[in-house]
Design a protein around this motif. Structure first.
Motif, short mmCIF file in Angstrom:
data_model
loop_
_atom_site.label_atom_id
_atom_site.label_comp_id
_atom_site.label_asym_id
_atom_site.label_seq_id
_atom_site.Cartn_x
_atom_site.Cartn_y
_atom_site.Cartn_z
N PHE A 81 11.40 29.65 -34.64
CA PHE A 81 12.65 29.88 -33.90
C PHE A 81 12.29 30.05 -32.43
CE2 PHE A 81 13.58 31.90 -38.05
CZ PHE A 81 14.79 31.29 -38.38
N TRP A 82 13.17 29.59 -31.55
CA TRP A 82 12.98 29.79 -30.11
C TRP A 82 14.30 30.22 -29.50
CZ3 TRP A 82 11.51 25.47 -32.85
CH2 TRP A 82 10.14 25.38 -33.11
N LYS A 83 14.22 31.26 -28.65
CA LYS A 83 15.42 31.81 -28.02
C LYS A 83 15.50 31.42 -26.55
CE LYS A 83 15.56 36.17 -30.57
NZ LYS A 83 14.88 37.48 -30.52
N LYS A 84 16.70 31.06 -26.15
CA LYS A 84 16.95 30.82 -24.73
C LYS A 84 18.08 31.73 -24.29
CE LYS A 84 17.08 26.70 -22.34
NZ LYS A 84 17.68 25.39 -22.02
N LEU B 108 7.77 37.20 -39.33
CA LEU B 108 8.84 36.29 -38.87
C LEU B 108 8.73 36.07 -37.36
CD1 LEU B 108 12.58 36.59 -39.87
CD2 LEU B 108 11.93 36.29 -37.50
N LYS B 109 8.44 37.17 -36.64
CA LYS B 109 8.36 37.11 -35.17
C LYS B 109 7.27 36.16 -34.68
CE LYS B 109 11.14 40.12 -33.06
NZ LYS B 109 11.87 39.74 -31.83
N MET C 235 9.48 41.31 -40.89
CA MET C 235 9.89 41.12 -39.49
C MET C 235 8.69 40.77 -38.59
SD MET C 235 12.93 40.90 -38.70
CE MET C 235 12.58 40.80 -36.93
N HIS D 229 18.73 34.48 -41.06
CA HIS D 229 18.48 34.31 -39.62
C HIS D 229 19.51 33.33 -39.09
CE1 HIS D 229 16.53 33.95 -35.78
NE2 HIS D 229 15.56 34.75 -36.15
N GLU E 224 17.18 27.98 -31.19
CA GLU E 224 16.79 26.67 -31.73
C GLU E 224 15.80 26.91 -32.87
OE1 GLU E 224 15.50 23.95 -28.67
OE2 GLU E 224 14.37 22.72 -30.09
N HIS E 225 15.76 25.99 -33.83
CA HIS E 225 14.75 26.13 -34.88
C HIS E 225 14.31 24.75 -35.35
CE1 HIS E 225 16.97 25.49 -38.87
NE2 HIS E 225 17.86 25.20 -37.95
N ALA F 290 7.64 32.14 -37.86
CA ALA F 290 8.80 31.31 -38.19
C ALA F 290 9.24 30.54 -36.93
CB ALA F 290 9.94 32.18 -38.71
N ILE G 73 21.55 38.81 -35.12
CA ILE G 73 20.67 37.64 -35.19
C ILE G 73 20.05 37.51 -36.57
CG2 ILE G 73 18.62 36.49 -34.28
CD1 ILE G 73 18.91 38.16 -31.74
N VAL G 74 19.49 38.62 -37.04
CA VAL G 74 18.67 38.56 -38.25
C VAL G 74 18.92 39.77 -39.13
CG1 VAL G 74 16.70 39.63 -37.04
CG2 VAL G 74 16.27 38.29 -39.08
#
Lengths: 85, 163
Positions: free
Chosen positions: B128-131, B122-123, B119, B87, B57-58, B126, B98-99
């Motif tokens: 972004f959220w990962k599930k 970005l981590k 990187m 991304h 998600e972003h 930025a 992914i990126v």
């Protein structure tokens, strides 16, 4: 002052919606005040905003800290620490 | 720096062809003597079991602004000629890309260091959220303290590589 609030990721799931428009009462001008005001909605909200560092905030796409102030028409976002890459 | 760097940033659901992207970066920066790239992948195992899918998600609008700012910061620290950043968002299968971060410069050190810098930022900056979704159910990926630490090393060293 009217603002739009967006919620993302885990926080969106907790509050159960992704955006809302709210009219803030006099005196609610900072992120910390907004968190306190939203916490009045009930236990879910109180729990969400009570931890430290768990909820990050942005105003108009800029990461901000708790003391940042909002203006009429701002887009405020609440989200967990980011995990991209 | 005398030559303004070429920045090309994409946030997209589609996969990318790393070879083609590097070729295009080389073509866009013919003065480059070095191109460095990093590709981040979806692992097929999470801490909890076998992973089927990663949902990313972003925050549209903020994401692009954050990536642009990170790339510009890299250009201020190193004499870069070009940056290509992609991304992906949405549902990604195990082992998917992914990126992509690719940097080009006259000499290798700037390209290596700027790629790692981008990187690390970005981590942590930025949105972004990962599930993860797998045989364990689904769970949000937790932010790692080591990622924040990696970013802080750049702040301490003011442009030198972290030790």
């Amino acid at each position: 002052m009217k603002i739009t609030i967006l919620y993302f990721a885990r926080i969106k799931e907790v509050v159960n919606y992704s955006s809302e428009e709210v009219a803030l009462p006099e005196g609610v001008e900072t992120i910390i005040a907004l968190k306190a005001w939203l916490s009045n909605r009930g236990a879910t909200w109180q729990k969400l905003f009570s931890g430290t560092g768990v909820v990050r905030a942005a105003i108009n796409h800029e990461l901000v800290d708790d003391m940042a102030t909002m203006d009429d028409g701002d887009e405020v976002a609440f989200f967990p620490p980011v995990t991209g890459g | 720096m005398s030559v303004p760097a070429t920045l090309n940033i994409s946030v997209q659901p589609q996969d990318f062809d790393t070879g083609l992207e590097l070729q295009q970066l080389r073509a866009a920066t013919p003065q480059a003597g070095a191109v460095v790239s990093f590709v981040g992948l979806v692992r097929d195992l999470s801490a909890d079991g076998k992973l089927d899918q990663m949902l990313i998600e972003h925050y549209p609008g903020m994401t692009e602004a954050a990536l642009q700012r990170i790339a510009e910061q890299a250009c201020q620290r190193w004499p870069l000629l070009g940056v290509r950043l992609i991304h992906r968002v949405g549902a990604l299968a195990a082992q998917a890309q992914i990126v992509l971060v690719a940097t080009s410069s006259l000499h290798r050190q700037a390209a290596f260091e700027a790629c790692a810098f981008i990187m690390d930022y970005l981590k942590t900056e930025a949105p972004f959220w990962k599930k993860e979704i797998g045989d364990f159910g689904e769970r949000w990926v937790e932010a790692r303290a080591s990622d924040e630490h990696a970013k802080q090393q750049w702040q301490k060293n003011n442009g030198k590589s972290p030790t």
